[in-house]
Design an enzyme around this catalytic site. Structure first.
Site, mmCIF file in Angstrom:
data_model
loop_
_atom_site.group_PDB
_atom_site.id
_atom_site.type_symbol
_atom_site.label_atom_id
_atom_site.label_comp_id
_atom_site.label_asym_id
_atom_site.label_seq_id
_atom_site.Cartn_x
_atom_site.Cartn_y
_atom_site.Cartn_z
ATOM 1 N N GLY A 1 0.271 -0.860 -0.271
ATOM 2 C CA GLY A 1 -0.006 0.010 0.474
ATOM 3 C C GLY A 1 1.067 1.424 0.200
ATOM 4 N N TYR A 2 1.502 1.196 -1.433
ATOM 5 C CA TYR A 2 1.966 2.540 -1.328
ATOM 6 C C TYR A 2 1.305 3.275 -2.307
ATOM 7 C CZ TYR A 2 6.893 0.885 0.656
ATOM 8 O OH TYR A 2 7.823 0.418 1.496
ATOM 9 N N SER A 3 1.420 3.393 -3.544
ATOM 10 C CA SER A 3 0.634 4.824 -4.516
ATOM 11 C C SER A 3 -0.617 5.070 -3.825
ATOM 12 C CB SER A 3 0.839 3.560 -5.759
ATOM 13 O OG SER A 3 2.069 3.699 -6.211
ATOM 14 N N GLU B 1 17.896 -5.929 -3.426
ATOM 15 C CA GLU B 1 16.645 -6.445 -4.022
ATOM 16 C C GLU B 1 16.673 -5.778 -5.315
ATOM 17 O OE1 GLU B 1 15.807 -9.690 -3.185
ATOM 18 O OE2 GLU B 1 15.814 -9.307 -1.250
ATOM 19 N N ASN C 1 9.882 4.852 -15.786
ATOM 20 C CA ASN C 1 11.284 5.038 -16.660
ATOM 21 C C ASN C 1 11.656 6.160 -15.842
ATOM 22 O OD1 ASN C 1 11.167 2.994 -16.483
ATOM 23 N ND2 ASN C 1 11.817 2.216 -18.736
ATOM 24 N N GLU C 2 11.006 7.796 -15.882
ATOM 25 C CA GLU C 2 11.983 8.876 -15.916
ATOM 26 C C GLU C 2 11.753 8.875 -14.675
ATOM 27 O OE1 GLU C 2 8.730 7.959 -17.556
ATOM 28 O OE2 GLU C 2 9.052 8.552 -19.698
#
Lengths: 377, 399
Positions: free
Chosen positions: B127-129, B244, B385-386
């Protein structure tokens, strides 16, 4: 698994760095480019004294071991300095050809004179119709008694303008693109029947076109067995290709570093242009290209030093040269673009590095050629 | 300088290969080879086989049930798994929450959570974003307010992968609104059965809901579920993000897929009387991808060699992430190109267990477009990737 440098490699690296720091700045290089010979004979003697000219040769040949990794470490530093001395053309390309093809006491004399910096040799193998294929040879060598008559022409002879002698690849039998039938001959640059047209190259180096009109040499000028030069030639070109790739890696790192530094000092709209994300991400991509280029050159150098077969080695070399072609375009072009107008001038070293890496892309086959060769193997 | 494995390492590689050949269930192998998604039961079944072997969490310390392998052995294991097509265990428990519990949890928390993670008894999710906190994760708003022995959690989390299977969720929550955004975040473990949690599937462009939005409405979480100190969660999460990362490049998986691509090209008509494997333009594109893969592989090996001499992985993992994901996406494009019309049928149920109709499209090509759609996520998740480029700019280039 170990990716660290050996003591010899660390020594080579710091020696070259010290030499460049103390004696090879941008002005020195420009003066050498403008000089008559186009390189420094004094420095060349120094390279011999420091053992640098012995790097491509094995211990049996009296060299430093002939490791492609050693060569890579040194060439990277040469690339950073944009060195104009014809190292790859002489010690690597011609040197490896001699080491692979020549036999008997004559071989050791030749190798010794290269390592001592006494003789400039150049390998004349490509022809107007060969593009990058080293086996596409129309120059004919016809043996008549103890004389060999050579007719034909050679193009893009790197270091050819300053060579005392050429190793000429000529065909003794077979069709134009056959591997079999190629021989190597040692030819004096001043011999009758050798017509040499010297020219400077776009990257500040010197090369030559050659024409042989009824050139007559003794049969003992042939290096090795008649018609069997292809394998040695391939190895010489492959090793020179890795040398060129490593030199490019060094030059590309400097192009990135100088571009980053410049954006930190150049101010527009009241701020350093380094703060613009439109530029930042492009420099991040340049960094990624540098790292991938370095990785794949390590892979190719390891392959050359390994016990793998000729095909595996050539495939690894082609993979590296193919990938370098892409890195060279991305980093070279972005370095100029991000510098803006000043990057377009000959006043700044960035433009000279761009020209050098562009030449390195074209030498021994450009990225597209090597991608196709890789796919065909 | 060399990239060789020692005799012991080569023997270990053989041991892993033999194990995979004998122990990876045949029905799962068939599904992986046909690009069919594995369900929860199947994944847990495989993870329990790894657990029985003692290989469920190679990188954990031995005291917690890890293997004690060297970095190189861990690399060999991950490589062989990827080449064979055996999925790595779901990362949320073993690779994500466990290292944080080990590093910052209490002894009691370690005893309580780690054994079940190792044995795949408990499925964890992340539960991050949040809907308004993506790349700018530290601006998250889900709040946890201390009331006696509990935190009261309110807010929502999104892009939660496979939360529909999850028993527990680890969350970054805001515990202080009055300080700099990074300094008011805490790391909280929440039981998914807690009253007040609702889960809403998000259907992705491939038609499958592999991610969810999770809503927290006055959810009561015991304070003993807080990891480490209150308001230190951002630091813990950042440490976790640098862990990791060496297998993030996905080299073995891309190698396996390239091999399958070549096989498929040799069986795909080019419409001009030849096979696509004889098409020079197609072959050149495969060659480019294969060359890029080698550059990536040696970049990964360089990172691994640095790990072996005690250097922590730094921004190199950003390179591996960017290049690895873009490469995987290029392979998707080549598959799509080979599939042609066969990629068009949208009959996802034919890839589900128990489908007894007539399969559409030859072999695996009917799932090609769906895989292509789904894998667009790769350059977005795990720090887009940005964002990875931002990391390179800051950490390496000093911009």
């Amino acid at each position: 698994m170990d990716f660290s440098y050996s003591e010899v490699q660390q020594m080579l690296q710091s020696q070259v760095q010290k030499f460049v720091r103390e004696r090879y700045d941008f002005e020195t290089r420009n003066a050498l480019v403008a000089s008559e010979k186009g390189y420094s004979e004094e420095f060349w003697k120094l390279f011999a004294e420091l053992g640098w000219l012995a790097v491509p040769f094995t211990e049996e040949e009296g060299g430093l071991g002939g490791s492609a990794i050693d060569l890579m470490v040194m060439m990277e530093e040469f690339g950073k300095a944009n060195l104009v001395e014809p190292y790859t053309a002489n010690a690597v390309l011609a040197g490896t050809a001699v080491a692979q093809l020549a036999e008997g006491p004559g071989k050791q004399d030749l190798v010794n004179s290269i390592m001592a910096g006494e003789r400039q040799l150049a390998l004349a193998y490509l022809e107007p119709q060969s593009r990058y294929n080293p086996f596409n040879v129309e120059t004919l060598a016809v043996a008549e008694g103890d004389i060999v008559k050579i007719n034909g022409s050679k193009t893009g002879v790197l270091g050819g303008a300053v060579a005392d002698q050429f190793i000429v690849i000529a065909r003794e039998f077979g069709e134009t693109r056959d591997r079999n039938g190629l021989s190597a001959f040692l030819v004096d640059a001043e011999a009758e029947g050798v017509i040499r047209r010297n020219y400077p190259t776009v990257d500040g180096k010197r090369a030559a076109e050659l024409e042989f009109a009824n050139l007559r040499i003794a049969t003992n000028a042939r290096l090795g067995i008649a018609g069997e030069a292809a394998t040695g030639l391939q190895l010489a070109v492959d090793k020179a290709t890795v040398s060129a790739c490593a030199e490019a890696v060094g030059a590309l790192e400097v192009l990135l570093q100088k571009t980053v530094e410049y954006t930190k000092t150049r101010k527009q709209f009241g701020t350093a242009i380094a703060t613009f994300q439109a530029l930042q991400h492009r420099m991040a991509d340049m960094f990624i290209e540098c790292q991938l280029a370095r990785s794949i050159v390590i892979m190719a150098a390891m392959a050359l030093d390994s016990q793998e077969g000729e095909k595996e080695k050539t495939r690894a070399v082609s993979a590296a040269k193919s990938r370098l072609g892409k890195a060279i375009k991305v980093i070279g072009q972005e370095a100029i673009q991000i510098h803006g107008g000043i990057g377009m001038t000959n006043e700044l070293d960035v433009g000279h590095l761009f020209k050098r890496v562009t030449a390195l892309d074209l030498q021994f086959g450009d990225g597209e050629y090597h991608t196709e060769r890789y796919a065909s193997l | 300088m060399n990239a060789d494995f020692t005799a012991e390492e080569l023997a270990f590689k053989e041991e892993v290969r033999t194990f995979l050949k004998n122990e990876f269930p045949a029905d799962l192998k068939a599904k992986v080879d046909a690009s069919v998604r594995l369900g929860k039961e199947e994944m847990v079944r495989w993870q329990k086989i790894l657990y029985e072997k003692g290989w469920a969490a190679p990188t954990w310390p031995v005291e917690h049930g890890g293997t004690g392998w060297t970095h190189t052995q861990c690399h060999i294991f991950a490589t062989e798994m990827g080449l064979f097509g055996a999925p790595e265990p779901i990362p949320f428990g073993i690779k994500m929450v466990a290292p944080v519990i080990m590093a910052y949890g209490t002894e009691e928390q370690k005893q309580r959570f780690l054994p079940d993670i190792l044995a795949s008894n408990v499925w964890w999710c992340q539960g991050y974003s949040e809907p308004n906190a993506g790349s700018d994760l530290a601006s998250l708003k889900t709040s946890a307010e201390r009331q006696g022995d509990h935190y009261i959690v309110n807010g929502s989390k999104t892009w939660n992968t496979l939360g529909q299977y999850a028993d527990w969720i680890f969350c970054l929550v805001r515990t202080d609104n009055t300080v700099k955004k990074q300094e008011g975040i805490s790391f909280l473990l929440i039981d998914m059965k807690s009253p007040g949690i609702t889960i809403k599937p998000i259907e992705l462009i491939d038609g499958f809901a592999e991610v969810n939005e999770i809503f927290f409405d006055e959810v009561r979480v015991p304070v003993e579920n807080l990891i480490g100190e209150e308001n230190k969660g951002w630091t813990y999460a950042k440490v976790l993000l640098t862990h990791e990362r060496t297998s993030i490049a996905g080299v073995p998986r891309s190698k396996r897929r390239l091999k399958a691509l070549r096989k498929l090209a040799a069986a795909t008509d080019d419409g001009l009387g030849e096979f696509m494997s004889e098409n020079p333009s197609f072959n050149k594109r495969i060659a480019e991808v294969e060359i890029e893969l080698q550059a990536l592989e040696y970049s990964e090996l360089r990172t691994l060699a640095a790990l072996n001499v005690g250097k922590a992985p730094g921004p190199e993992s950003s390179i591996l992430k960017i290049v690895g994901t873009v490469l995987a996406q290029r392979i998707d494009e080549l598959f799509l190109e080979l599939a042609g019309y066969n990629a068009l049928p949208y009959v996802p149920e034919q890839f589900e267990a128990g489908f007894d109709g007539m399969p559409l499209g030859p072999g695996t090509t009917a799932s090609t477009a769906l895989t292509y759609f789904n894998n667009r996520k790769q350059s977005i998740y795990g720090g887009s990737n940005e964002v990875q480029r931002n990391i390179i700019c800051k950490a390496v280039l000093g911009l």
